[in-house]
Design a protein around this motif. Structure first.
Motif, PDB file in Angstrom:
ATOM      1  N   MET B   1      24.374  11.898  44.843  1.00 20.18           N
ATOM      2  CA  MET B   1      23.919  10.770  44.023  1.00 20.18           C
ATOM      3  C   MET B   1      22.636  11.147  43.306  1.00 20.18           C
ATOM      4  O   MET B   1      21.664  11.564  43.914  1.00 20.18           O
ATOM      5  CB  MET B   1      23.691   9.559  44.965  1.00 20.18           C
ATOM      6  N   SER B   2      22.626  11.010  42.000  1.00 18.58           N
ATOM      7  CA  SER B   2      21.387  11.174  41.243  1.00 18.58           C
ATOM      8  C   SER B   2      21.336  10.089  40.191  1.00 18.58           C
ATOM      9  O   SER B   2      22.277   9.315  40.027  1.00 18.58           O
ATOM     10  CB  SER B   2      21.333  12.558  40.587  1.00 18.58           C
ATOM     11  N   ILE B   3      20.226  10.054  39.485  1.00 20.27           N
ATOM     12  CA  ILE B   3      20.023   9.006  38.494  1.00 20.27           C
ATOM     13  C   ILE B   3      21.063   9.088  37.370  1.00 20.27           C
ATOM     14  O   ILE B   3      21.342   8.108  36.698  1.00 20.27           O
ATOM     15  CB  ILE B   3      18.560   9.103  37.971  1.00 20.27           C
ATOM     16  N   GLN B   4      21.673  10.249  37.208  1.00 15.66           N
ATOM     17  CA  GLN B   4      22.709  10.396  36.182  1.00 15.66           C
ATOM     18  C   GLN B   4      24.055   9.843  36.639  1.00 15.66           C
ATOM     19  O   GLN B   4      24.945   9.682  35.834  1.00 15.66           O
ATOM     20  CB  GLN B   4      22.905  11.872  35.778  1.00 15.66           C
ATOM     21  N   ASN B   5      24.210   9.621  37.970  1.00 18.77           N
ATOM     22  CA  ASN B   5      25.506   9.147  38.443  1.00 18.77           C
ATOM     23  C   ASN B   5      25.804   7.760  37.924  1.00 18.77           C
ATOM     24  O   ASN B   5      25.010   6.840  38.088  1.00 18.77           O
ATOM     25  CB  ASN B   5      25.525   9.112  39.978  1.00 18.77           C
ATOM     26  N   VAL B   6      26.956   7.636  37.308  1.00 18.14           N
ATOM     27  CA  VAL B   6      27.332   6.356  36.711  1.00 18.14           C
ATOM     28  C   VAL B   6      27.702   5.360  37.807  1.00 18.14           C
ATOM     29  O   VAL B   6      28.519   5.646  38.665  1.00 18.14           O
ATOM     30  CB  VAL B   6      28.526   6.562  35.752  1.00 18.14           C
ATOM     31  N   SER B   7      27.047   4.201  37.783  1.00 18.88           N
ATOM     32  CA  SER B   7      27.395   3.143  38.720  1.00 18.88           C
ATOM     33  C   SER B   7      27.512   1.844  37.939  1.00 18.88           C
ATOM     34  O   SER B   7      26.529   1.138  37.749  1.00 18.88           O
ATOM     35  CB  SER B   7      26.323   3.043  39.805  1.00 18.88           C
ATOM     36  N   LEU B   8      28.716   1.598  37.450  1.00 21.74           N
ATOM     37  CA  LEU B   8      28.914   0.471  36.539  1.00 21.74           C
ATOM     38  C   LEU B   8      29.931  -0.521  37.091  1.00 21.74           C
ATOM     39  O   LEU B   8      30.871  -0.142  37.793  1.00 21.74           O
ATOM     40  CB  LEU B   8      29.427   0.973  35.176  1.00 21.74           C
TER      41      LEU B   8
END
Lengths: 430, 430
Positions: B1-8
């Motif tokens: 998990m990083s800040i680029q991981n899409v969580s929509l």
């Protein structure tokens, strides 16, 4: 079943109007009934829109085209440049989004993002109902009077560790200078919060709508310490006096492009784009310049003097309150009077609020509307009930090396000064 | 998990930009590449905002206060009076709501109302994605070319009977003059639809944003026949040329007060209120008067002449199309050319749309973006790509008893005329 039968989304049913907006209508009723009211309710800037910005709206009144959903390119560039200039954060225009108020953008963000929402309390009134409408889980992070109501980095980390899933997507909403308490974290604390956020991949929505109202003009964005994970929220409503114009901005880092793109999609199916004449006019505001700088200088000078005077009076009256650093709010806590208030049957912030309004005409909002326990005895008060246009003119006549003293405030912010005095008199007779 | 991981939100993920807005950007790209484009994509009024309305915006440019969530009282009164005057429907100002575009109000309605959404197809592009974002069930009701694409009262009743639960809360979205087909039900059909709605307690959202663009000035609101269950949607975007200003209106019957109240609550937590200067200026538009009447007269005259000419050309070329009665859209169907199109490998409305753009520079939208099966061969075309300001001036010089002939259209709506001719030439060479 008939057309009168209520069939509403349960997330919406039972929600009241936003508390800050509802107070305005209540005060209007009392005034209609002939009562003298000292309004500390609605948090609207007392100052007019700067003349150069009004002129720009007149000039662009004929603009009729639908603008791009994300916003007028030259406005996005002006906003990006504003953050580079004022906040020293490297924002690019392609990562700026314009909305009809930052409140609407926050709603879209909560709707598009899929994860938990973390909010330190006390907080602004609309974050929580927005999450409720969408059906999103909100975790309130406790703060305390002794920490100046600000978020502690330790509390943030503790919250992340409390759950088994440290990798859970999370959105932290920070707001400073704060509505409701006019203060914010120190730079050192901001750096520590940034560190925790980086460790747990928390996205920060930094609501800096009051940034330019920092009374010393020394606002520091947390995006400086956590650029890759911070969305900066700003707009015209507070520092530019244009609350009623409805223009807010979100500035994203390139790494959160996926989130910006999702917001643009939802915007294209909801508000489409922000009013074209308003966007053209806003370019002038964000570009800044001498007229805007002078406007900000005197706005801050007046708010600073008035805030300092109020805090002093309340501290002298044994009300728990910290110095304010920006915006136009105080969050006084009447814990010292708990016993005396109990004797007149006041046990909650709502009761406190209602009784003060009834006895003194001072209209404030209860701390419980800002995410605090209803058993606490705190209020939010906006010190904006004065003619900002006249006050700005008067301030320009006082040499900058002289302070705006109590006499100035009594003359130009009369209802605020009288309201505070009435509140203190009321406390004294308890 | 990083800040680029899409969580929509999955309701948002994968949604594209609204099709009508996306076409605009696509056309811009082609033009940048030097291609000559005949744009029939974006449905924006070609006419300027009437001068008296622009003047009113200039006059009120300094208005800075947050207005009431539901809308400026004098604007609500002007809107109510507008519907009483134009539609002979007894709307009261306390039941009018102002929003930043009627699209936003429709979103709030879908969000607040808890029930099924019924939509006759073809329909405007945003109704369905709005329901998807909210996670609401949408039932499409089929229409047919032979019924002029309009909703049949029988189909509406059949839909209600198809499910076991006839008492289920339902919202029917009607839109006429229609985007995408520029037509609507006859008065007799409207009365029958009203009867079915009354029988099943269906709430009707009657999207009459194009009402005032009825080419004969003879728009009839279904609210006349079903006042207790109809919400009328209107706004400045189409008949007043002010799409980019973003101001829409909903007018409720008193019996749907519970729904209006819920919308106001959600509005108070999202867009707050519509831009103050825009609201003040809009009062002048809704109040009407000689200048507005003359503007409408000539707008309708031009749209009528152009619409009639286009329909005639296309009918002569064996394109299936009905006469248009209002708005500025046609929805031609190329079923007659199915075999010829198949031979050049065009089997869907999207392929048809792309090939026509490629071969002729004519930019339209596929019928599939309007809720029709992708296997049908229909397009939506907006005939607005001309200088409305010049056309209005020219129309005023032609005596009212003379028609605006092909010569007038060739001179003042040149790109539209050429685009239609190019499309027909393309069909001929198939």
């Amino acid at each position: 079943m008939s057309i009168q039968n209520v069939s509403l989304n349960l997330n919406v049913r039972g929600l009241g109007k936003s508390a800050t907006l509802a107070i305005n209508e209540r005060v209007a009723e009392l005034q209609k009934a002939g009562r003298e009211i000292y309004s500390f309710g609605l948090g609207q800037s007392p100052f007019p829109v700067p003349q150069c910005v009004v002129n720009a709206l007149q000039k662009h009144a004929h603009e009729k085209d639908y603008l791009p959903v994300q916003g007028l390119p030259q406005l996005r560039e002006a906003v990006a440049e504003f953050h580079r200039r004022e906040d020293h954060v490297n924002i690019q225009q392609e990562n700026v989004m314009i909305g009809p108020g930052s409140k609407e953008l926050m709603f879209l963000l909560q709707l598009a993002f899929y994860g938990d929402i973390l909010i330190p309390a006390p907080c602004w009134v609309s974050y929580i109902p927005q999450a409720k409408i969408i059906g999103r889980k909100v975790t309130m992070i406790e703060t305390a009077y002794k920490n100046r109501w600000t978020l502690s980095p330790q509390a943030l980390e503790a919250q992340c560790l409390e759950e088994n899933d440290v990798d859970k997507p999370r959105l932290l909403i920070l707001n400073y200078p704060s509505n409701p308490y006019g203060d914010g974290n120190t730079v050192e604390e901001l750096m520590q919060i940034a560190e925790v956020a980086r460790k747990y991949n928390i996205i920060i929505l930094s609501d800096e709508i009051y940034g330019q109202t920092n009374h010393q003009g020394k606002h520091i964005s947390i995006a400086r310490y956590y650029p890759e994970g911070t969305i900066i929220s700003s707009g015209l409503s507070k520092w530019c006096g244009a609350g009623g114009w409805r223009l807010g901005t979100f500035s994203f880092p390139a790494s959160l492009r996926w989130l910006l793109d999702a917001l643009v999609v939802v915007a294209s199916e909801t508000y489409t784009s922000v009013s074209a004449p308003i966007q053209y006019a806003s370019v002038v505001a964000f570009r800044g310049g001498d007229e805007i700088n002078e406007y900000l200088l005197h706005s801050r000078r007046i708010l600073n003097a008035l805030g300092k005077w109020i805090v002093q009076q309340l501290q002298d009256a044994k009300v728990r309150i910290h110095p304010v650093e920006g915006a136009f709010y105080i969050f006084p806590d009447f814990e010292h009077y708990r016993q005396a208030l109990l004797e007149v049957n006041i046990k909650s912030s709502t009761e406190l609020c209602e009784r003060i309004l009834e006895d003194t005409g001072v209209a404030a909002l209860p701390g419980s509307s800002f995410g605090r326990s209803k058993h606490e005895l705190n209020l939010r008060m906006a010190y904006v009930n004065f003619d900002g246009e006249k006050a700005l003119l008067a301030s320009k006549k006082v040499p900058l090396d002289q302070p705006l003293d109590a006499e100035f405030l009594t003359q130009h912010c009369a209802l605020v000064v009288t309201g505070i005095n009435r509140l203190i008199d009321w406390l004294k007779q308890l």
